[in-house]
Design a protein around this motif. Structure first.
Motif, short mmCIF file in Angstrom:
data_model
loop_
_atom_site.label_atom_id
_atom_site.label_comp_id
_atom_site.label_asym_id
_atom_site.label_seq_id
_atom_site.Cartn_x
_atom_site.Cartn_y
_atom_site.Cartn_z
N LEU A 1 32.24 -1.74 17.03
CA LEU A 1 31.86 -1.59 18.43
C LEU A 1 31.07 -0.30 18.64
O LEU A 1 30.02 -0.30 19.30
CB LEU A 1 33.11 -1.59 19.32
CG LEU A 1 32.90 -1.40 20.83
CD1 LEU A 1 32.06 -2.54 21.40
CD2 LEU A 1 34.25 -1.33 21.55
N TYR A 2 31.55 0.78 18.04
CA TYR A 2 30.90 2.07 18.23
C TYR A 2 29.51 2.09 17.59
O TYR A 2 28.55 2.63 18.16
CB TYR A 2 31.76 3.19 17.64
CG TYR A 2 31.22 4.57 17.92
CD1 TYR A 2 31.24 5.08 19.22
CD2 TYR A 2 30.70 5.35 16.90
CE1 TYR A 2 30.74 6.35 19.49
CE2 TYR A 2 30.20 6.62 17.17
CZ TYR A 2 30.22 7.10 18.46
OH TYR A 2 29.72 8.36 18.71
N GLU A 3 29.38 1.50 16.43
CA GLU A 3 28.09 1.46 15.74
C GLU A 3 27.05 0.71 16.58
O GLU A 3 25.88 1.11 16.65
CB GLU A 3 28.23 0.77 14.38
CG GLU A 3 26.94 0.74 13.59
CD GLU A 3 27.10 0.05 12.25
OE1 GLU A 3 26.09 -0.06 11.52
OE2 GLU A 3 28.22 -0.39 11.90
N ASN A 4 27.47 -0.35 17.24
CA ASN A 4 26.54 -1.17 18.04
C ASN A 4 26.17 -0.51 19.36
O ASN A 4 25.09 -0.79 19.91
CB ASN A 4 27.15 -2.55 18.30
CG ASN A 4 27.25 -3.39 17.06
OD1 ASN A 4 26.45 -3.24 16.13
ND2 ASN A 4 28.24 -4.28 17.00
N LYS A 5 27.04 0.33 19.90
CA LYS A 5 26.84 0.84 21.26
C LYS A 5 26.61 2.35 21.36
O LYS A 5 26.40 2.86 22.45
CB LYS A 5 28.07 0.49 22.12
CG LYS A 5 28.34 -1.00 22.26
CD LYS A 5 27.31 -1.67 23.15
CE LYS A 5 27.65 -3.12 23.42
NZ LYS A 5 26.64 -3.77 24.29
N GLU A 6 26.62 3.05 20.23
CA GLU A 6 26.58 4.51 20.26
C GLU A 6 25.36 5.06 21.00
O GLU A 6 25.48 5.91 21.90
CB GLU A 6 26.59 5.07 18.85
CG GLU A 6 26.54 6.58 18.81
CD GLU A 6 26.46 7.15 17.41
OE1 GLU A 6 26.49 8.39 17.28
OE2 GLU A 6 26.37 6.36 16.45
N ALA A 7 24.17 4.59 20.65
CA ALA A 7 22.94 5.13 21.26
C ALA A 7 22.88 4.83 22.75
O ALA A 7 22.59 5.72 23.57
CB ALA A 7 21.72 4.55 20.55
#
Length: 269
Positions: free
Chosen positions: A148-154
């Protein structure tokens, strides 16, 4: 400063010391994921721990922050949602933000949905990435979190970047201080920063928390957005995480100001 901003987006408001020489994900696992039980207790003591309130907070953290869409994500009516928002505002967890329609000399801003913002970056991080998938985290299974974090970080980082940019902008205008500032949005257009100085000069700007350099098309879009809402800015500003193209830098002058994360050193002063 870029590293400081990156870590502040996650840990801002959490009362712990952070070693920014260590990888961000390592620190998230150590200070947040592994400490889930204790942190959940602390957050519940602040929020009250009510299921509906937490659903709304997650809706705010994961969406565009508008009241309507946040309540829709939480599957609550507007009336029920606003009652919860009033309680959360009183507890100091969130604030209500209105579009700065008056700077564009527009009326009807009362018909535009308000936006809701967290008072601390860490709380927003918690309700975006931890609270919605707490079962796996509670069981020390962090796979879903990392995905989840990888997909939404930016995308997630852009809002805090905007807030820091706004504070930086205020500190940049010393001789002609900014007396009004905020954001503009309606159903068709959004401008990240709009401000008015003491002398009456209007400022409009956008912020981009992305890995690539900003190009001239970003400036053209800002100009088009201003035209579409009849806003006539005296100064345009752009904030970029990773700088600007040479073409855009060549146009920098008193009416076009360019800022990067290095500019945030003003906030430390």
């Amino acid at each position: 400063m870029e590293i400081a901003v990156k870590y502040f987006i996650v840990f801002g408001g959490l009362d712990i010391k952070i070693d920014t020489s260590k990888p961000l994900l390592e620190l998230i696992e150590k200070h947040i994921l592994n400490e889930y039980i204790d942190l959940r207790y602390e957050i519940n003591s602040i929020s009250g721990g009510y299921k509906v309130d937490h659903a709304i907070l997650t809706g705010i953290a994961q969406g565009d922050r508008r009241t309507n869409s946040s309540f829709k994500r939480a599957f609550v009516s507007f009336e029920e949602g606003m009652k919860c928002v009033e309680k959360l505002v009183e507890k100091g967890i969130i604030e209500i933000e209105s579009s700065q329609h008056h700077m564009a000399k527009k009326r009807g801003d009362d018909k535009i949905a308000k936006k809701l913002l967290f008072t601390a970056p860490f709380l927003r991080f918690w309700f975006a990435f931890i609270s919605p998938i707490y079962k796996g985290i509670k069981e020390k299974n962090y796979k879903e979190f990392y995905e989840l974090y990888e997909n939404k970080e930016a995308e997630f980082g852009n809002f805090v970047f905007e807030e820091l940019a706004m504070e930086c902008l205020r500190d940049s205008f010393i001789e002609d201080p900014i007396k009004q500032f905020g954001k503009y949005w309606d159903d068709k257009c959004e401008i990240d920063l709009v401000a008015k100085t003491t002398s009456g000069r209007i400022i409009a700007g956008n912020c981009k928390y992305i890995t690539s350099k900003l190009k001239k098309n970003e400036l053209n879009k800002l100009k088009d957005d201003c035209t579409s809402i009849d806003l006539n800015p005296d100064i345009l500003v752009l904030f970029s995480k990773n700088g600007f193209s040479n073409e855009l830098k060549s146009q920098k002058n008193e009416t076009l100001r360019l800022f990067t994360t290095k500019s945030f050193k003003l906030l430390l002063a």
